[in-house]
Design a protein around this motif. Structure first.
Motif, PDB file in Angstrom:
ATOM      1  N   VAL A  67      10.259  -0.071  -2.413  1.00  0.00           N
ATOM      2  CA  VAL A  67       9.092  -0.664  -1.752  1.00  0.00           C
ATOM      3  C   VAL A  67       9.582  -1.421  -0.524  1.00  0.00           C
ATOM      4  CG1 VAL A  67       7.067  -2.134  -1.997  1.00  0.00           C
ATOM      5  CG2 VAL A  67       7.987  -0.950  -4.005  1.00  0.00           C
ATOM      6  N   PRO A  68       9.306  -0.906   0.677  1.00  0.00           N
ATOM      7  CA  PRO A  68       9.707  -1.639   1.881  1.00  0.00           C
ATOM      8  C   PRO A  68       8.729  -2.752   2.211  1.00  0.00           C
ATOM      9  CG  PRO A  68       8.686   0.451   2.485  1.00  0.00           C
ATOM     10  CD  PRO A  68       8.713   0.409   0.982  1.00  0.00           C
ATOM     11  N   ASP A  69       9.255  -3.839   2.731  1.00  0.00           N
ATOM     12  CA  ASP A  69       8.408  -4.887   3.292  1.00  0.00           C
ATOM     13  C   ASP A  69       8.289  -4.583   4.781  1.00  0.00           C
ATOM     14  OD1 ASP A  69       7.434  -7.244   4.530  1.00  0.00           O
ATOM     15  OD2 ASP A  69       8.077  -8.439   2.814  1.00  0.00           O
ATOM     16  N   PHE A  70       7.115  -4.163   5.220  1.00  0.00           N
ATOM     17  CA  PHE A  70       6.950  -3.695   6.585  1.00  0.00           C
ATOM     18  C   PHE A  70       7.028  -4.817   7.612  1.00  0.00           C
ATOM     19  CE2 PHE A  70       4.645  -0.318   4.159  1.00  0.00           C
ATOM     20  CZ  PHE A  70       5.501   0.722   4.493  1.00  0.00           C
ATOM     21  N   ASP A 127       0.831  -1.204   0.000  1.00  0.00           N
ATOM     22  CA  ASP A 127       0.000   0.000   0.000  1.00  0.00           C
ATOM     23  C   ASP A 127       0.871   1.263   0.000  1.00  0.00           C
ATOM     24  OD1 ASP A 127       0.991   0.231   2.612  1.00  0.00           O
ATOM     25  OD2 ASP A 127      -0.873  -0.366   3.567  1.00  0.00           O
ATOM     26  N   THR A 128       2.192   1.059  -0.127  1.00  0.00           N
ATOM     27  CA  THR A 128       3.131   2.178  -0.023  1.00  0.00           C
ATOM     28  C   THR A 128       4.331   1.955  -0.927  1.00  0.00           C
ATOM     29  OG1 THR A 128       2.541   2.527   2.306  1.00  0.00           O
ATOM     30  CG2 THR A 128       4.616   3.484   1.551  1.00  0.00           C
ATOM     31  N   LEU A 129       4.668   2.946  -1.733  1.00  0.00           N
ATOM     32  CA  LEU A 129       5.948   2.934  -2.431  1.00  0.00           C
ATOM     33  C   LEU A 129       6.473   4.361  -2.497  1.00  0.00           C
ATOM     34  CD1 LEU A 129       5.634   4.098  -5.603  1.00  0.00           C
ATOM     35  CD2 LEU A 129       4.562   1.872  -5.930  1.00  0.00           C
ATOM     36  N   PHE A 130       7.769   4.468  -2.771  1.00  0.00           N
ATOM     37  CA  PHE A 130       8.411   5.768  -2.901  1.00  0.00           C
ATOM     38  C   PHE A 130       9.051   5.845  -4.282  1.00  0.00           C
ATOM     39  CE2 PHE A 130       8.506   4.533   1.589  1.00  0.00           C
ATOM     40  CZ  PHE A 130       7.771   5.581   2.139  1.00  0.00           C
TER      41      PHE A 130
END
Length: 300
Positions: A242-245, A179-182
């Protein structure tokens, strides 16, 4: 006469949506050449920061650097200092040398606060990075999935990164569920390179991946600055992180882009106003790269 903070790509998209006149008025008021007190107090609270850099081949990369709160500090309104050591496995490292243009995003996921900055690495030494500020401005909190984040100083052993020219099954799974990328991008304006890095978010699965590893990202309603898309219009290259939280893994991809500004496909992404695609040229997967612990997403 006041100089506009926008380059030709940003202005072209602003004109296309009818916001150019308003942005010409707003831009000089909200985009500053220094850090205001509110931002100077914000950065030292953060356990990580997002950086955008360009390597010697012209490829943009997005990356994250972490530290205990206070590893970011503002010695004066014209500079931001980052206590960080070189990371040889990070493909963005090649673009963080003295004199290099960089983009920076300070983001507090838990509160959804974020501030953007771009500038130049003025000094790279044993103490870390010192960035001379060229543009600094706040961003709205929309599309940020709130979750707590904390620096972890626990001992960790990071395996060697995996490098490829396409997404493997693991990278596809991470990207398809995020749900998050930079995203890092850049443009040349009047002989000067301006690098930007920004957040893109949406419901889990908001990114779509094709069989050939090309992936499509929706662009939702925002502040209409068009920093990222304006860069892509002027220079169709981008890098994402893209982090893997859950694990601290980090996926980094750089490649060519294309904008989709008018197509029936846009309507297949709920709420999207336009799309952009990234065609991967280099994919780097770095297991346990991030010394961070993330909490569960706050669905509220």
């Amino acid at each position: 006469m006041e100089t506009l903070p926008w380059h030709r790509g940003e202005i072209a998209l602003q004109q296309a949506v009818g916001s150019a006149a308003r942005m010409a008025e707003i831009g000089p008021r909200v985009i500053r050449d220094r850090l205001i007190e509110q931002h100077a107090l914000f950065y030292p609270l953060l356990p990580f920061v997002v950086l955008g850099a360009v390597d010697r081949t012209g490829a943009p990369w997005a990356t994250l650097r972490a530290g205990p709160p206070g590893f970011l500090h503002v010695p004066d309104p014209l500079h931001l200092a980052i206590a960080t050591q070189p990371e040889p496995d990070d493909p963005a490292e090649a673009g963080l040398h003295d004199g290099a243009p960089v983009g920076l995003l300070g983001i507090e996921l838990e509160t959804r606060r974020r501030n953007r900055l771009n500038g130049t690495v003025e000094r790279r030494g044993e103490g870390g990075l010192r960035i001379a500020v060229e543009q600094s401005f706040g961003n709205c909190p929309r599309y940020i999935s709130p979750r707590p984040a904390a620096f972890s100083d626990a001992a960790r052993s990071a395996p060697a990164p995996t490098v490829s020219d396409r997404l493997d099954a693991g990278a596809r799974a991470l990207l398809a569920a995020t749900d998050t990328l930079f995203v890092a991008s850049y443009a040349e304006a009047s002989g000067h390179r301006q690098v930007d890095v920004s957040h893109r978010g949406g419901p889990a699965g908001f990114v779509r991946i094709a069989d050939d590893s090309t992936f499509t990202v929706p662009d939702y309603a925002g502040n209409r600055f068009f920093n990222t898309l304006g860069n892509l219009l002027a220079n169709p290259r981008a890098g994402i992180a893209v982090p893997d939280f859950s694990t601290g893994d980090l996926l980094q991809v750089t490649g060519r882009t294309e904008l989709v500004l008018d197509s029936p496909e846009i309507a297949t992404f709920e709420g999207a106003e336009r799309l952009w695609r990234l065609i991967p040229e280099r994919v780097v997967f770095r297991p346990r790269a991030l010394p961070l612990r993330f909490g569960e997403t706050d669905s509220d």
